[in-house]
Design a protein around this motif. Structure first.
Motif, PDB file in Angstrom:
ATOM      1  N   THR A   2       0.825  -1.214   0.000  1.00  0.00           N
ATOM      2  CA  THR A   2       0.000   0.000   0.000  1.00  0.00           C
ATOM      3  C   THR A   2       0.851   1.253   0.000  1.00  0.00           C
ATOM      4  O   THR A   2       0.425   2.287   0.488  1.00  0.00           O
ATOM      5  CB  THR A   2      -0.945  -0.001   1.220  1.00  0.00           C
ATOM      6  OG1 THR A   2      -0.149  -0.073   2.415  1.00  0.00           O
ATOM      7  CG2 THR A   2      -1.910  -1.164   1.176  1.00  0.00           C
ATOM      8  N   GLY A   3       2.053   1.172  -0.519  1.00  0.00           N
ATOM      9  CA  GLY A   3       2.915   2.340  -0.574  1.00  0.00           C
ATOM     10  C   GLY A   3       2.472   3.304  -1.646  1.00  0.00           C
ATOM     11  O   GLY A   3       1.492   3.088  -2.368  1.00  0.00           O
ATOM     12  N   ILE A   4       3.225   4.389  -1.780  1.00  0.00           N
ATOM     13  CA  ILE A   4       2.831   5.450  -2.692  1.00  0.00           C
ATOM     14  C   ILE A   4       2.887   5.010  -4.154  1.00  0.00           C
ATOM     15  O   ILE A   4       2.243   5.599  -5.015  1.00  0.00           O
ATOM     16  CB  ILE A   4       3.703   6.702  -2.451  1.00  0.00           C
ATOM     17  CG1 ILE A   4       3.003   7.946  -2.991  1.00  0.00           C
ATOM     18  CG2 ILE A   4       5.101   6.527  -3.038  1.00  0.00           C
ATOM     19  CD1 ILE A   4       3.568   9.233  -2.444  1.00  0.00           C
ATOM     20  N   LEU A   5       3.632   3.939  -4.457  1.00  0.00           N
ATOM     21  CA  LEU A   5       3.693   3.405  -5.820  1.00  0.00           C
ATOM     22  C   LEU A   5       2.821   2.166  -5.997  1.00  0.00           C
ATOM     23  O   LEU A   5       3.014   1.392  -6.942  1.00  0.00           O
ATOM     24  CB  LEU A   5       5.141   3.071  -6.194  1.00  0.00           C
ATOM     25  CG  LEU A   5       6.120   4.239  -6.278  1.00  0.00           C
ATOM     26  CD1 LEU A   5       7.491   3.752  -6.737  1.00  0.00           C
ATOM     27  CD2 LEU A   5       5.601   5.316  -7.229  1.00  0.00           C
ATOM     28  N   GLU A   6       1.869   1.971  -5.123  1.00  0.00           N
ATOM     29  CA  GLU A   6       0.963   0.836  -5.240  1.00  0.00           C
ATOM     30  C   GLU A   6       0.311   0.834  -6.628  1.00  0.00           C
ATOM     31  O   GLU A   6      -0.139   1.859  -7.126  1.00  0.00           O
ATOM     32  CB  GLU A   6      -0.126   0.917  -4.169  1.00  0.00           C
ATOM     33  CG  GLU A   6      -1.113  -0.241  -4.209  1.00  0.00           C
ATOM     34  CD  GLU A   6      -2.228  -0.074  -3.199  1.00  0.00           C
ATOM     35  OE1 GLU A   6      -3.014  -1.013  -3.023  1.00  0.00           O
ATOM     36  OE2 GLU A   6      -2.314   1.013  -2.592  1.00  0.00           O
ATOM     37  N   GLY A   7       0.289  -0.341  -7.264  1.00  0.00           N
ATOM     38  CA  GLY A   7      -0.287  -0.465  -8.594  1.00  0.00           C
ATOM     39  C   GLY A   7       0.748  -0.496  -9.698  1.00  0.00           C
ATOM     40  O   GLY A   7       0.434  -0.876 -10.835  1.00  0.00           O
ATOM     41  N   SER A 357       3.691  12.380   3.971  1.00  0.00           N
ATOM     42  CA  SER A 357       2.673  12.766   4.945  1.00  0.00           C
ATOM     43  C   SER A 357       1.313  12.135   4.643  1.00  0.00           C
ATOM     44  O   SER A 357       0.504  11.945   5.550  1.00  0.00           O
ATOM     45  CB  SER A 357       2.537  14.294   4.984  1.00  0.00           C
ATOM     46  OG  SER A 357       2.089  14.795   3.732  1.00  0.00           O
ATOM     47  N   ALA A 358       1.056  11.807   3.377  1.00  0.00           N
ATOM     48  CA  ALA A 358      -0.260  11.283   3.009  1.00  0.00           C
ATOM     49  C   ALA A 358      -0.305   9.759   2.968  1.00  0.00           C
ATOM     50  O   ALA A 358      -1.379   9.179   2.775  1.00  0.00           O
ATOM     51  CB  ALA A 358      -0.678  11.833   1.638  1.00  0.00           C
ATOM     52  N   VAL A 359       0.846   9.109   3.134  1.00  0.00           N
ATOM     53  CA  VAL A 359       0.899   7.645   3.047  1.00  0.00           C
ATOM     54  C   VAL A 359       1.608   7.117   4.288  1.00  0.00           C
ATOM     55  O   VAL A 359       2.736   7.524   4.584  1.00  0.00           O
ATOM     56  CB  VAL A 359       1.662   7.189   1.782  1.00  0.00           C
ATOM     57  CG1 VAL A 359       1.726   5.670   1.714  1.00  0.00           C
ATOM     58  CG2 VAL A 359       0.988   7.749   0.536  1.00  0.00           C
TER      59      VAL A 359
END
Length: 401
Positions: A2-7, A357-359
């Motif tokens: 579920t990190g910022i590069l998820e997908g 900050s958002a992840v």
């Protein structure tokens, strides 16, 4: 994940430092990075340092959070499987020779919008590694004590590190371009270009060209262009002190009580020590005045004296001292987790140094065992059945952990 590069799914074909580090950077940001290796492991599967049981801690360090696909790369069937996985993923990072079945043109025939990042030694495709390009940068002649007559290399593969991180940036830039335009592309990056670009960025190329001379040669542990030097404490610990800014300089003089002595240097030499260039010019005199202060105190006293003052400093540490004594390398520092690696044991592993900050921060995930995810990857991306996987395994095409 579920990190910022998820997908984002990336296939990695790699060895040594730069390419695995690029894949690691992406994996720790949440990308699904699938590393493929030949049966039995690639060139770096047993690289030092090693655990007591012989397992590579190098492998375990640079492949955290990835999935492992083990395939017979010498067989047509194995190469076909890897090519299909690359096409299904849509992004490929490699430092393997980009020719034949791994050429961009061949792989792109399977997927027109393929993004591929290819790391190589020199721009013309000839071989180069960190330990051969570093001698050409000029830095080995600027490294080491003043009386050393031979060039001195660094044991840190700095150019590989820079190249790996830049490769990750290149892949993300190409992926963003694809998102905006629908176009895939080949991104090439050469190790020598990375190294020489940094030499240029740091002003050394301009200095040599415009001044028609080399930079001053090796200067021990002095900082180039300002004041910075190492000192020995009463308990024989080495510390580094740097005064780049006027604030750092003033704080250092205040804590050490050497304002009056430094003022006398100003008077005697006419050099303004409030400037970076002035402190560099009179660096030997400054170091001589500061040396007794450090020699009369042990490391704990120095640490207490500098605490909260704005002095820029740090102790020299062995790897063991780093692990045992530095609070920044503990599970309390947020970047580190204690993780169990099969067959090796439980030890501290670092996550990404980036905080978003958002992840939320994800726990550190260990490196895979060789071939640990072969069935998972081929079943998930290529929709192969258990029967098909079993047949491929019996035929020696794939390895199943």
């Amino acid at each position: 994940m579920t990190g910022i590069l998820e997908g984002l799914t990336v296939v990695e074909g790699s060895a040594f430092v730069a390419a695995p580090l690029g894949g690691l950077t992406l994996a720790q940001l949440g990308a699904d990075v699938i590393r493929f290796d030949d049966l039995g492991g690639g060139l770096d599967h047993t690289r030092w340092p090693l655990a007591a049981g012989g397992q590579s801690l190098f492998w375990a360090g640079l492949n955290k959070g990835k999935r492992s696909l083990s395939v017979n790369l010498r067989s047509d069937a194995g190469r076909e499987l890897v090519s299909e996985v690359i096409g299904a993923a849509g992004a490929f990072l490699t430092n393997f020779p980009a020719r034949g079945w791994l050429s961009y043109e061949t792989l792109r025939a399977r997927r027109d919008d393929l993004v591929m990042v290819h790391l190589k030694g020199n721009r013309d495709g000839t071989s180069e590694v960190d330990y051969t390009v570093n001698p050409a940068t000029g830095f080995p002649w600027a490294t080491g004590p003043r009386n050393l007559a031979a060039p001195l290399n660094s044991v840190l593969p700095a150019w590989d590190i820079a190249m790996g991180e830049l490769a990750a940036v290149g892949l993300l830039a190409a992926d963003r371009h694809r998102t905006r335009t629908g176009q895939g592309q080949l991104v090439e990056i050469a190790l020598s270009d990375v190294a020489f670009a940094v030499v240029g960025h740091l002003g050394r190329v301009a200095e040599a060209q415009l001044a028609s001379r080399d930079s001053p040669r090796r200067d021990g542990n002095y900082l180039y262009g300002a004041f910075g030097h190492d000192f020995i404490s009463k308990d024989e610990r080495h510390v580094m002190v740097v005064a780049l800014t006027r604030r750092q300089w003033k704080a250092l003089l205040e804590v050490t009580g050497t304002q009056e002595q430094m003022a006398k240097i100003n008077e005697a030499t006419g050099v303004d020590l409030d400037t970076e260039s002035g402190r560099f010019e009179d660096r030997d005199l400054i170091a001589a005045i500061l040396r007794p202060w450090f020699r009369s105190r042990d490391l704990a006293e120095i640490r207490d004296a500098f605490e909260g003052t704005g002095v820029s400093w740090g102790p020299y540490q062995t790897f063991r001292q780093l692990v045992d004594d530095d609070p920044r390398v503990t599970v309390d520092s947020e970047m580190w987790d204690e993780v169990e690696h099969p067959g090796v044991g439980r030890y501290r592993m670092p996550g990404t140094p980036l905080d978003f900050s958002a992840v939320p921060r994800e726990p550190v995930r260990r490196a895979p065992l060789l071939g640990e995810h072969t069935a998972e990857v081929l079943g998930g991306l290529l929709r192969l059945t258990d029967a098909e996987l079993g047949r491929l395994h019996r035929e020696g095409v794939i390895g199943l952990e």
